[in-house]
Design a protein around this motif. Structure first.
Motif, PDB file in Angstrom:
ATOM      1  N   GLN A 124       0.805  -1.225   0.000  1.00 32.99           N
ATOM      2  CA  GLN A 124       0.000   0.000   0.000  1.00 32.99           C
ATOM      3  C   GLN A 124       0.839   1.276   0.000  1.00 32.99           C
ATOM      4  O   GLN A 124       0.349   2.335   0.375  1.00 32.99           O
ATOM      5  N   ALA A 125       2.082   1.204  -0.418  1.00 27.47           N
ATOM      6  CA  ALA A 125       2.959   2.380  -0.444  1.00 27.47           C
ATOM      7  C   ALA A 125       2.603   3.260  -1.650  1.00 27.47           C
ATOM      8  O   ALA A 125       2.306   2.747  -2.734  1.00 27.47           O
ATOM      9  N   LEU A 126       2.648   4.572  -1.448  1.00 25.46           N
ATOM     10  CA  LEU A 126       2.431   5.509  -2.540  1.00 25.46           C
ATOM     11  C   LEU A 126       3.709   5.544  -3.366  1.00 25.46           C
ATOM     12  O   LEU A 126       4.782   5.878  -2.870  1.00 25.46           O
ATOM     13  N   LEU A 127       3.627   5.171  -4.637  1.00 27.58           N
ATOM     14  CA  LEU A 127       4.788   5.075  -5.505  1.00 27.58           C
ATOM     15  C   LEU A 127       5.004   6.315  -6.344  1.00 27.58           C
ATOM     16  O   LEU A 127       6.123   6.630  -6.710  1.00 27.58           O
ATOM     17  N   GLY A 128       3.933   7.005  -6.684  1.00 31.22           N
ATOM     18  CA  GLY A 128       4.063   8.207  -7.487  1.00 31.22           C
ATOM     19  C   GLY A 128       2.718   8.714  -7.927  1.00 31.22           C
ATOM     20  O   GLY A 128       1.670   8.124  -7.637  1.00 31.22           O
ATOM     21  N   CYS A 129       2.753   9.835  -8.640  1.00 25.11           N
ATOM     22  CA  CYS A 129       1.530  10.483  -9.090  1.00 25.11           C
ATOM     23  C   CYS A 129       1.633  10.798 -10.577  1.00 25.11           C
ATOM     24  O   CYS A 129       2.723  11.069 -11.074  1.00 25.11           O
ATOM     25  N   TYR A 130       0.519  10.752 -11.246  1.00 22.67           N
ATOM     26  CA  TYR A 130       0.428  11.209 -12.631  1.00 22.67           C
ATOM     27  C   TYR A 130      -0.469  12.431 -12.611  1.00 22.67           C
ATOM     28  O   TYR A 130      -1.625  12.358 -12.207  1.00 22.67           O
ATOM     29  N   LYS A 131       0.074  13.554 -13.007  1.00 25.36           N
ATOM     30  CA  LYS A 131      -0.675  14.810 -12.989  1.00 25.36           C
ATOM     31  C   LYS A 131      -0.954  15.250 -14.423  1.00 25.36           C
ATOM     32  O   LYS A 131      -0.058  15.236 -15.265  1.00 25.36           O
ATOM     33  N   ARG A 132      -2.184  15.646 -14.670  1.00 22.26           N
ATOM     34  CA  ARG A 132      -2.576  16.097 -15.997  1.00 22.26           C
ATOM     35  C   ARG A 132      -1.922  17.416 -16.349  1.00 22.26           C
ATOM     36  O   ARG A 132      -1.587  17.675 -17.481  1.00 22.26           O
ATOM     37  N   LEU A 133      -1.805  18.313 -15.386  1.00 22.29           N
ATOM     38  CA  LEU A 133      -1.126  19.605 -15.584  1.00 22.29           C
ATOM     39  C   LEU A 133      -0.059  19.784 -14.549  1.00 22.29           C
ATOM     40  O   LEU A 133      -0.098  19.384 -13.473  1.00 22.29           O
TER      41      LEU A 133
END
Length: 133
Positions: A124-133
């Motif tokens: 359940q570790a946060l690995l990263g984010c994909y941001k639209r902007l």
């Protein structure tokens, strides 16, 4: 003494030439012996299989297969949608264009306007984010 000439000192640093490639890398092909001069190796040595460390460019708007840096398991990421910059800009634009009766909230319901957080399904570790902007 007038006929004796000496070379001027070098402008910076010692006058010794830089080490050769063999001296820097360790010409004897031994990965464990440090190069001459007592300096550490130019790159850290890897022991065991390489571990893939994710960066921002890897994550997309769909799940990604990778090795989790936390639990070191081969996984396919689990994504969660969240409101981001594009969602709020789109909402504000629709509101200014006259969509006051709730239509300006549509960008918060459409996945194409939302950012994604990538999580490991095992730890359940946060690995990263994909941001639209």
């Amino acid at each position: 003494m007038a006929g004796k000439m000496t070379a001027p000192p070098p402008p910076f640093g010692p006058s010794a030439p830089p080490p050769s490639y063999e001296e820097t890398v360790g010409g004897n092909n031994s990965a464990h012996s440090p190069p001459k001069g007592g300096m550490p190796p130019p790159y850290p040595q890897q022991h065991g299989p390489p571990i893939y460390v994710a960066n921002q460019l890897v994550f997309q708007d769909r799940p990604v297969q990778m090795t989790c840096p936390s639990c070191r398991q081969l996984i396919i990421t689990r994504i969660e949608h969240k409101a981001g910059t594009l969602s709020w800009i789109s909402c504000g634009t629709l509101f200014l264009l006259g969509c006051w009766a709730g239509c300006c909230l549509v960008p918060f319901c459409v996945d194409a306007f939302l950012d994604m957080d990538h999580f490991c399904p095992n730890c359940q570790a946060l690995l990263g984010c994909y941001k639209r902007l």
